[in-house]
Write a protein that holds these residues in place. Structure first.
Motif, PDB file in Angstrom:
ATOM      1  N   ALA A 116     -34.868-124.983  14.299  1.00 11.72           N
ATOM      2  CA  ALA A 116     -34.400-123.688  13.796  1.00 11.72           C
ATOM      3  C   ALA A 116     -34.628-122.584  14.824  1.00 11.72           C
ATOM      4  N   GLY A 117     -35.793-122.565  15.450  1.00 13.95           N
ATOM      5  CA  GLY A 117     -36.098-121.517  16.418  1.00 13.95           C
ATOM      6  C   GLY A 117     -36.249-122.011  17.830  1.00 13.95           C
ATOM      7  N   LEU A 118     -36.101-123.342  18.038  1.00 18.97           N
ATOM      8  CA  LEU A 118     -36.278-123.973  19.346  1.00 18.97           C
ATOM      9  C   LEU A 118     -37.626-123.606  19.966  1.00 18.97           C
ATOM     10  N   THR A 119     -38.649-123.688  19.125  1.00 15.31           N
ATOM     11  CA  THR A 119     -40.026-123.506  19.593  1.00 15.31           C
ATOM     12  C   THR A 119     -40.610-124.877  19.911  1.00 15.31           C
ATOM     13  N   ALA A 120     -41.479-124.921  20.884  1.00 16.09           N
ATOM     14  CA  ALA A 120     -42.087-126.193  21.290  1.00 16.09           C
ATOM     15  C   ALA A 120     -43.598-126.078  21.232  1.00 16.09           C
ATOM     16  N   ASP A 121     -44.226-127.051  20.580  1.00 14.47           N
ATOM     17  CA  ASP A 121     -45.683-127.089  20.478  1.00 14.47           C
ATOM     18  C   ASP A 121     -46.167-128.482  20.837  1.00 14.47           C
ATOM     19  N   SER A 122     -47.225-128.528  21.627  1.00 11.25           N
ATOM     20  CA  SER A 122     -47.827-129.806  22.006  1.00 11.25           C
ATOM     21  C   SER A 122     -49.013-130.097  21.102  1.00 11.25           C
ATOM     22  N   HIS A 123     -49.119-131.347  20.683  1.00 12.43           N
ATOM     23  CA  HIS A 123     -50.200-131.759  19.792  1.00 12.43           C
ATOM     24  C   HIS A 123     -50.874-133.005  20.367  1.00 12.43           C
ATOM     25  N   PRO A 124     -52.010-132.818  21.048  1.00 14.19           N
ATOM     26  CA  PRO A 124     -52.704-133.975  21.620  1.00 14.19           C
ATOM     27  C   PRO A 124     -53.369-134.808  20.539  1.00 14.19           C
ATOM     28  N   PHE A 125     -53.589-136.062  20.830  1.00 10.72           N
ATOM     29  CA  PHE A 125     -54.301-136.933  19.896  1.00 10.72           C
ATOM     30  C   PHE A 125     -55.162-137.905  20.693  1.00 10.72           C
ATOM     31  N   LEU A 126     -56.160-138.420  20.024  1.00 13.63           N
ATOM     32  CA  LEU A 126     -57.022-139.437  20.617  1.00 13.63           C
ATOM     33  C   LEU A 126     -56.529-140.813  20.212  1.00 13.63           C
ATOM     34  N   PRO A 127     -56.519-141.766  21.120  1.00 14.65           N
ATOM     35  CA  PRO A 127     -56.152-143.128  20.728  1.00 14.65           C
ATOM     36  C   PRO A 127     -57.040-143.611  19.590  1.00 14.65           C
ATOM     37  N   ASP A 128     -56.460-144.385  18.705  1.00 20.97           N
ATOM     38  CA  ASP A 128     -57.197-144.956  17.580  1.00 20.97           C
ATOM     39  C   ASP A 128     -57.866-146.247  18.050  1.00 20.97           C
ATOM     40  N   PRO A 129     -59.203-146.292  18.113  1.00 22.90           N
ATOM     41  CA  PRO A 129     -59.856-147.499  18.625  1.00 22.90           C
ATOM     42  C   PRO A 129     -59.605-148.732  17.760  1.00 22.90           C
ATOM     43  N   CYS A 130     -59.204-148.511  16.499  1.00 23.36           N
ATOM     44  CA  CYS A 130     -58.919-149.641  15.608  1.00 23.36           C
ATOM     45  C   CYS A 130     -57.425-149.934  15.511  1.00 23.36           C
ATOM     46  N   CYS A 131     -56.625-149.344  16.401  1.00 18.82           N
ATOM     47  CA  CYS A 131     -55.178-149.537  16.351  1.00 18.82           C
ATOM     48  C   CYS A 131     -54.823-151.012  16.524  1.00 18.82           C
ATOM     49  N   PRO A 132     -53.972-151.563  15.640  1.00 22.28           N
ATOM     50  CA  PRO A 132     -53.612-152.983  15.764  1.00 22.28           C
ATOM     51  C   PRO A 132     -52.757-153.282  16.995  1.00 22.28           C
ATOM     52  N   ARG A 133     -52.161-152.243  17.590  1.00 27.76           N
ATOM     53  CA  ARG A 133     -51.310-152.473  18.760  1.00 27.76           C
ATOM     54  C   ARG A 133     -52.052-152.319  20.079  1.00 27.76           C
ATOM     55  N   CYS A 134     -52.876-151.281  20.198  1.00 26.62           N
ATOM     56  CA  CYS A 134     -53.491-151.017  21.505  1.00 26.62           C
ATOM     57  C   CYS A 134     -55.003-150.925  21.461  1.00 26.62           C
ATOM     58  N   GLY A 135     -55.601-151.024  20.269  1.00 26.39           N
ATOM     59  CA  GLY A 135     -57.052-150.946  20.165  1.00 26.39           C
ATOM     60  C   GLY A 135     -57.713-152.272  20.511  1.00 26.39           C
ATOM     61  N   SER A 136     -58.948-152.192  20.944  1.00 24.93           N
ATOM     62  CA  SER A 136     -59.679-153.423  21.275  1.00 24.93           C
ATOM     63  C   SER A 136     -61.170-153.159  21.150  1.00 24.93           C
ATOM     64  N   LEU A 137     -61.680-153.238  19.928  1.00 25.19           N
ATOM     65  CA  LEU A 137     -63.104-153.019  19.705  1.00 25.19           C
ATOM     66  C   LEU A 137     -63.903-154.193  20.254  1.00 25.19           C
ATOM     67  N   PRO A 138     -64.978-153.906  20.982  1.00 25.53           N
ATOM     68  CA  PRO A 138     -65.851-154.999  21.416  1.00 25.53           C
ATOM     69  C   PRO A 138     -66.699-155.489  20.255  1.00 25.53           C
ATOM     70  N   ASP A 139     -67.199-156.693  20.360  1.00 27.43           N
ATOM     71  CA  ASP A 139     -68.126-157.198  19.353  1.00 27.43           C
ATOM     72  C   ASP A 139     -69.405-156.367  19.364  1.00 27.43           C
ATOM     73  N   ASP A 140     -69.994-156.239  18.197  1.00 24.97           N
ATOM     74  CA  ASP A 140     -71.233-155.483  18.053  1.00 24.97           C
ATOM     75  C   ASP A 140     -72.346-156.119  18.880  1.00 24.97           C
ATOM     76  N   GLY A 141     -73.214-155.288  19.381  1.00 23.73           N
ATOM     77  CA  GLY A 141     -74.369-155.759  20.136  1.00 23.73           C
ATOM     78  C   GLY A 141     -75.479-154.729  20.067  1.00 23.73           C
ATOM     79  N   PRO A 142     -76.677-155.060  20.543  1.00 18.22           N
ATOM     80  CA  PRO A 142     -77.796-154.115  20.482  1.00 18.22           C
ATOM     81  C   PRO A 142     -77.505-152.836  21.250  1.00 18.22           C
ATOM     82  N   PRO A 143     -77.888-151.689  20.723  1.00 18.31           N
ATOM     83  CA  PRO A 143     -77.672-150.426  21.446  1.00 18.31           C
ATOM     84  C   PRO A 143     -78.590-150.318  22.654  1.00 18.31           C
ATOM     85  N   VAL A 144     -78.161-149.515  23.597  1.00 19.25           N
ATOM     86  CA  VAL A 144     -78.946-149.259  24.801  1.00 19.25           C
ATOM     87  C   VAL A 144     -79.389-147.804  24.775  1.00 19.25           C
TER      88      VAL A 144
END
Length: 650
Positions: A164-192
């Motif tokens: 309607a007004g030809l306004t442009a807005d950028s909206h950044p986002f953080l990758p989803d670590p649990c995403c079924p397409r690009c996420g890859s959670l490591p197996d749980d392990g002891p904290p350091v």
């Protein structure tokens, strides 16, 4: 004229799409970049363009950078740019938008009702002028993709152009670590932890960084109404004292919020965002994939015994409607790794104690007890988060210990405090509401200063009779101030809710089992008929100066390295036979801005619960033994001595 070598020809772009916008984009792109077939060796990137409201399809060349463009009724959405093998795909963007806007948003309702039609028909606002403008924008972005895709404007972001007004807005986002397409959670392990120097801001500031530094960057990283972890920072004008809320939706769709209470709105904003990020980490595993499922008998040599964390008496399990199973050593549950300071190494803890929303949408979850975010904290490193998690546990345990054992803890003479902010808050509460403020030093054996503060107005049926809060800090006066800031927030909603829900509150006074959720605990004690339950607390005539009232508050580390502070505080517990366990809840979302998130578990301390039926005092001997060791009783507490009434926190 001789043709140049094929290898010297500039890389081309493939544009997939047949609609009006695709034609405009193809024409604009071809002016600077030679067209190329998708399957050509010369194809360097793929653009897909749709006139209708439908999710873009990336079938074909997964090895190419991909930029989707589509129309959503009155908007054109450009991006995100997908790079092969990198997180931050179109599915991530959809997930972030769905969470930010919510399942009940007008956008979601429009898609539910008319999604098929909107996917098939071009927007009536897609005029020739709008098409050419969008195409020029897409062409510039395509050039950036070819030049340096990592720096393109739609990398981990979408651009929304309003037709309607030809306004442009950028909206950044953080990758989803649990995403079924690009996420890859490591197996749980002891904290350091404890292996890297953690210099503090100063000896009396228990942080390694200030949120004031780089605040604008934190807002860009986390706060966006379309794609952010947090939708917005809301200044709460419905409260008489400064408060800001930071709403977010967790992966299971449940609405949560972080809250900031303070003396100014700037500080409240910082606290609200930090608490929202803490909620994100504490709700369910988002940084590691739970990898251990077993009965306690199978992992007993390296696991915490669940009964040490406080379960329920046998009669509670006899109720067919009770939601938790009775613990048996062969009951299979999920376990996550923590670091045990008492054992000096890794230890397994039940997943449902380390995270408080595992049962939502998780068929393998089997919580043994009611858990909340108690002990969860955010910090600039894991050690900082752990230190503040301990403070929260100390605050809530001291409050519950005082309540359940009905300890006559020292009353604090607030006229003796040095901090003028405390006296000003006390006086403003009196002038605003007529409530007097009473404060008590609840510090038990570990020496961390903990306080209980109350706003009392027992003689007026119109105003709440009593509203409670608690605070903790290594400085007694800051423990009092923290409690007062919580109290001002509680006053804000309790006064109105008390008048609106008086009939229901009367029912809770008569029947404690009607106290079912967090707010019920506070509302119950607004009623004057419940006020006499505080009779064990000392009266005003017994008030002591701050230093005398907090004589037990001897734990005040003042090191230059926060690791040394943490070790010193942990020693206050381990020296008394109480283990301190840290679970790393940090996700990639936290790491994006250099944060860490932790859950601290101290078996034996009283766990905070809400709903009277969910109270957990069974199997915790410290509740029965400590009052005598603190000098409040001649002998151990008997089960019949435990306060039978619902606690008044928050």
């Amino acid at each position: 004229m001789q043709q140049g070598n094929v290898a010297d020809r500039p890389a081309g772009l493939a544009v997939r799409g047949e609609g009006l916008l695709a034609q405009a984009v193809r024409a604009a792109v071809s002016r600077r970049h030679p067209p190329a077939a998708e399957d050509s060796d010369r194809c360097a990137a793929l653009l897909t363009v749709d006139d209708g409201w439908q999710d873009a399809d990336r079938t074909g060349r997964p090895d190419l950078p991909w930029l989707p463009v589509r129309v959503e009724l009155g908007n054109v959405v450009i991006g995100p740019l997908e790079l092969p093998g990198r997180p931050g795909c179109a599915q991530c963007a959809r997930t972030r938008r769905q969470r930010a806007l919510g399942q009940d948003s007008p956008r979601a309702e429009l898609l539910r009702r008319h999604g098929d039609r909107l996917a098939e028909r071009p927007s009536p606002l897609l005029s020739a002028w709008a098409r050419d403008t969008v195409a020029a924008f897409v062409e510039a972005e395509a050039a950036a993709v070819l030049d340096d895709p990592e720096r393109a404007g739609t990398r981990n972001a979408i651009t929304i152009i309003g037709l309607a007004g030809l306004t442009a807005d950028s909206h950044p986002f953080l990758p989803d670590p649990c995403c079924p397409r690009c996420g890859s959670l490591p197996d749980d392990g002891p904290p350091v932890l404890m292996d890297t120097p953690r210099p503090k801001l100063d000896r009396d500031t228990y942080r390694v960084r200030s949120l004031d530094t780089g605040w604008d960057g934190l807002l860009r990283t986390y706060v966006d109404g379309h794609t952010g972890i947090v939708q917005q920072l809301d200044v709460r004008t419905d409260y008489a004292y400064p408060m800001v809320s930071a709403p977010l939706r967790l992966p299971d769709g449940i609405q949560e919020a972080g809250f900031g209470r303070g003396l100014d709105y700037t500080g409240c904003e910082r606290t609200a965002l930090a608490e929202a990020l803490e909620r994100l980490g504490g709700a369910r595993p988002g940084g590691r994939r739970t990898a251990v499922r077993a009965g306690y008998e199978q992992v007993a040599d390296r696991a915490v015994r669940p009964t040490d964390l406080g379960l329920y008496p046998p009669d509670r399990y006899a109720d067919p409607e009770f939601p938790y199973p009775a613990f048996t050593p062969d009951l299979e549950i999920n376990w996550v790794w923590g670091h045990s300071f008492g054992r000096g190494g890794p230890v397994l803890v039940p997943e449902d104690y380390a995270y408080y929303r595992t049962r939502h949408g998780n068929e393998t979850a089997r919580p043994l007890a009611y858990e909340v975010s108690n002990g969860c904290a955010l910090g600039g490193c894991l050690e900082e988060a752990a230190l503040h998690g301990i403070l929260e546990l100390a605050e809530r345990d001291a409050f519950l210990l005082t309540w359940y054992a009905r300890l006559p803890v020292p009353r604090v003479d607030l006229d003796t405090v040095a901090d003028p902010a405390i006296r000003l808050l006390v006086e403003r509460i009196r002038q605003d509401t007529g409530h007097r403020v009473a404060a008590f030093a609840t510090t038990p054996e570990h020496g961390i200063a903990t306080s209980w503060v109350m706003a009392v107005h027992p003689g007026d049926a119109v105003e709440p009779a009593a509203i409670c809060a608690a605070g903790a800090h290594f400085d007694p006066e800051k423990a009092l101030l923290n409690g007062l800031l919580e109290l001002t927030a509680n006053l804000g909603w309790n006064r109105a809710a008390y008048r609106e829900e008086l009939r229901r509150i009367e029912g809770m006074v008569a029947d404690p089992h009607q106290v079912r959720e967090m707010r019920d605990h506070a509302l119950l004690y607004c009623h004057p008929d419940a006020y006499d339950r505080f009779a064990f607390l000392p009266g005003e005539e017994t008030a002591r100066p701050v230093a005398e009232a907090f004589a037990r508050a001897t734990c005040r580390p003042r090191n230059t390295d926060l690791r040394d502070d943490l070790a010193e505080v942990v020693e206050q517990f381990t020296a008394r036979g109480l283990d301190v366990i840290v679970v790393d809840q940090t996700t990639d979302e936290h790491r994006a801005a250099g944060f860490a998130c932790a859950k601290v578990i101290i078996p034996g301390l009283l766990p905070m619960t809400f709903g009277h039926r969910m109270s957990r005092t069974h199997g915790l001997p410290r509740l029965y033994d400590l009052p005598a060791r603190l000098g409040y009783r001649d002998g151990p507490l008997e089960p019949a001595d435990v306060n039978p009434h619902p606690h008044p926190f928050p």
